[in-house]
Motif scaffolding. Sequence first.
Motif, short mmCIF file in Angstrom:
data_model
loop_
_atom_site.label_atom_id
_atom_site.label_comp_id
_atom_site.label_asym_id
_atom_site.label_seq_id
_atom_site.Cartn_x
_atom_site.Cartn_y
_atom_site.Cartn_z
N LEU A 240 39.24 42.27 29.42
CA LEU A 240 39.19 42.75 30.55
C LEU A 240 37.55 43.63 30.09
CD1 LEU A 240 42.39 43.89 31.35
CD2 LEU A 240 41.27 42.65 32.81
N ALA A 241 37.37 43.83 29.06
CA ALA A 241 36.21 44.75 29.05
C ALA A 241 35.19 43.33 29.12
CB ALA A 241 35.86 45.06 27.51
N HIS A 242 35.42 42.47 28.56
CA HIS A 242 34.60 41.21 28.59
C HIS A 242 34.29 40.95 30.66
CE1 HIS A 242 32.13 37.33 28.29
NE2 HIS A 242 33.40 36.72 28.96
N ILE A 243 35.42 40.49 31.10
CA ILE A 243 34.75 41.12 32.14
C ILE A 243 34.18 41.76 33.48
CG2 ILE A 243 36.24 40.07 34.38
CD1 ILE A 243 38.56 38.92 33.35
N VAL A 244 34.94 42.78 32.47
CA VAL A 244 33.49 43.75 33.48
C VAL A 244 32.09 43.79 32.86
CG1 VAL A 244 33.25 46.96 32.90
CG2 VAL A 244 35.97 45.45 33.39
N ALA A 253 26.17 37.82 42.62
CA ALA A 253 27.83 38.04 41.97
C ALA A 253 28.33 36.99 42.33
CB ALA A 253 27.68 38.89 43.86
N THR A 254 27.53 35.50 42.42
CA THR A 254 28.40 34.73 42.72
C THR A 254 29.12 33.70 41.51
OG1 THR A 254 28.12 33.98 45.00
CG2 THR A 254 29.55 32.04 43.88
N GLU A 255 28.09 33.72 40.09
CA GLU A 255 28.57 33.62 39.35
C GLU A 255 28.55 34.34 38.26
OE1 GLU A 255 24.94 33.38 35.25
OE2 GLU A 255 23.79 33.39 37.44
N ALA A 256 28.56 35.84 38.28
CA ALA A 256 29.66 36.69 37.82
C ALA A 256 31.36 36.54 38.46
CB ALA A 256 29.38 38.13 38.14
N LEU A 257 31.41 36.06 38.94
CA LEU A 257 32.85 35.86 39.74
C LEU A 257 32.99 34.65 39.08
CD1 LEU A 257 33.18 36.43 43.54
CD2 LEU A 257 34.56 37.43 41.68
N CYS A 273 41.45 28.99 38.71
CA CYS A 273 41.77 29.89 38.86
C CYS A 273 40.81 29.94 39.91
CB CYS A 273 41.11 31.49 38.17
SG CYS A 273 40.85 33.12 38.47
N ARG A 274 41.33 31.16 41.59
CA ARG A 274 40.65 31.10 42.66
C ARG A 274 40.46 33.14 43.17
NH1 ARG A 274 43.62 25.95 46.42
NH2 ARG A 274 42.67 24.92 45.99
N ILE A 275 38.86 33.26 43.09
CA ILE A 275 39.16 34.63 43.64
C ILE A 275 38.89 34.39 45.21
CG2 ILE A 275 37.95 36.77 43.73
CD1 ILE A 275 37.41 35.31 40.29
N GLY A 369 39.17 44.45 42.38
CA GLY A 369 39.26 44.86 43.25
C GLY A 369 37.40 46.22 42.87
N ILE A 370 36.97 46.71 42.29
CA ILE A 370 36.03 47.06 41.74
C ILE A 370 35.04 46.30 42.01
CG2 ILE A 370 34.86 48.67 40.25
CD1 ILE A 370 37.43 49.31 38.78
N ALA A 371 34.84 44.89 41.41
CA ALA A 371 33.43 44.43 42.02
C ALA A 371 33.53 44.34 43.25
CB ALA A 371 34.27 43.09 41.25
N HIS A 372 35.11 43.54 43.93
CA HIS A 372 34.86 43.20 45.85
C HIS A 372 34.06 44.75 46.53
CE1 HIS A 372 36.74 39.47 45.28
NE2 HIS A 372 37.70 40.08 45.39
N ALA A 373 34.67 45.88 45.99
CA ALA A 373 33.59 47.00 46.87
C ALA A 373 32.73 47.00 46.08
CB ALA A 373 34.46 48.15 46.19
#
Length: 562
Positions: A240-244, A253-257, A273-275, A369-373
């Motif tokens: 999770l820390a790596h993802i954050v 944003a697309t690359e980060a996702l 995985c799909r987002i 969820g935070i990233a989407h916002a």
Amino acid sequence: MPPPALPAADTAPSSVVAGYPGPAFRLTADLRVAEANAAAQELLEGDPRWLPDVLGWLTTSSVAPGLRSVPVQIPRGGMVVEWAAVPLGEAGTLLLGRDATLERQLRHTLTESRRRYKDLVEVSSDFAWETGPDGRFVFVTTKGALGYGPEALIGRDPHELAVEEWEDMPLPFDARRPADQAELWLKRADGTPACVVASALPLYDAQGQWAGARGVCRDVTETVTRSAELARVRNREKLLAHIVHTLRNRLDATEALAVAAAETARALGAEGCRIYRAGEDGPMTLAIDVGGDAAPDEIAPDALAPLLSQAAATDDPVLGILGSTRVLAARTEYQQAVNGAVLVWRGDYADPWDDEDRQLIGGVADQLGIAHAHWAYQERLRRLSERDGLTGLFNRRTFFERMEEQLATRETGPSALLYVDLDNFKAVNDLHGHQQGDLVLKSIGNLLTRGVRPGDLPGRLGGDEFVLWLGRTDEDRARTVAERLLAGIKGLSHLSASPEKPLGLSIGIAVHRPGTGESVQELTDRADSAMYAAKGRGKGNFAFAPPHITVPSAASSAETTP
């Protein structure tokens, strides 16, 4: 030490008492002291309390009373004297003693040592055991082990207790060499697995043949489980820390996702995985698809729609089985508003999703969820910086930046720029106010965007001036679009200031041909001039600008000069 040998029949009792190396007495028939050597006198003088105990023993004993040990306190310390009584008939009884203090102390120490060893074994392990030459248990501590009583284990092969994966592996119970803290998995009486740490020593007989093993075991299942859980928590926090970090530090944003989706799939052992992102009014739309190229047909969008809807309505991650595929989905949200979902899948040949998987995807969903916002906020800022706030069209700066990009690309055919100016717009503001004027501008924006193709650029330059770039468009196509706009403005006649001053459009059209070297400014100026030409014809018209004239450079002029 055995009691001293009895004297010969012809030896006088007094000579035995005198010559005996230890304390010796001769008692009369009525149990009075008749004779005593120096060692016996020392005992009597030092502590006479022991004598009544010995006399009482003789009184209650049979003809051959045997041995009797009594404690004696003398000035040089306490001691234990063991007495042997020899009946002498009418001559009384001969008492011969020996110092048993050291022997008693050694026996007591040995007993205490054994008790101490037993206590230490029991507190330092769950059970002690011993196996015989056939490898079966010959001893197990009285409390048993793993939910079995000792009677259920004696004579049993320890391999029967091993979990399936360990049944054919060497175990400490048949150790041929010392084993220290060896870890193995056994089955409890109720069938549940137990992690056991064993220490063992091999046993050999006098001929050097292996005779079994002896050792202790300690159940560390709780410790191992706790350590495994701690490791899982740490791995989850690390992911999770790596993802954050990825979501916060990658500008694209697309690359980060995509990175977050790939890491999530890897951590969960998923095939993909799909987002998804939630639309304002419509269903969720796919934003990132990692592994989707190899995804089975059974997780097509139509098949996933019910699962995504269920996930959006549920706090906890949702499990689903679609054909031979196991699916796990969780919603993403921000400030209690659902803004998307994350979904992973793997084949039914893999392990089912467990609690750890659900916790991990739940943590990922929280971060997404935070990233989407955050991205939605950035998207709004970008849109505000690029778009006209009233009509939603590209603003002047963005339109011309996009035009520069269009002209910089390699084109294969002509394109066209339409310069659009409103007729009689000022009268609307003067007679009906700016509110209706804004309504007119919004309606023109809708008119321009109606029917545009991907790559076309509608924009507002300011006031009542609009532009429309039509890629891959020749004169005929540009004329068709201009006629459509002029027809469309008639549908807005109810917004006119008055019948005498109807709303209208004046459109100037400049056709751009690749390879001419024409700049954006030159193209715009040509379209602007054509717009004024259309107004000069009486408004509500369109006009084409003359072709761009290519001015030869000085070098090319010199080459062509005769």
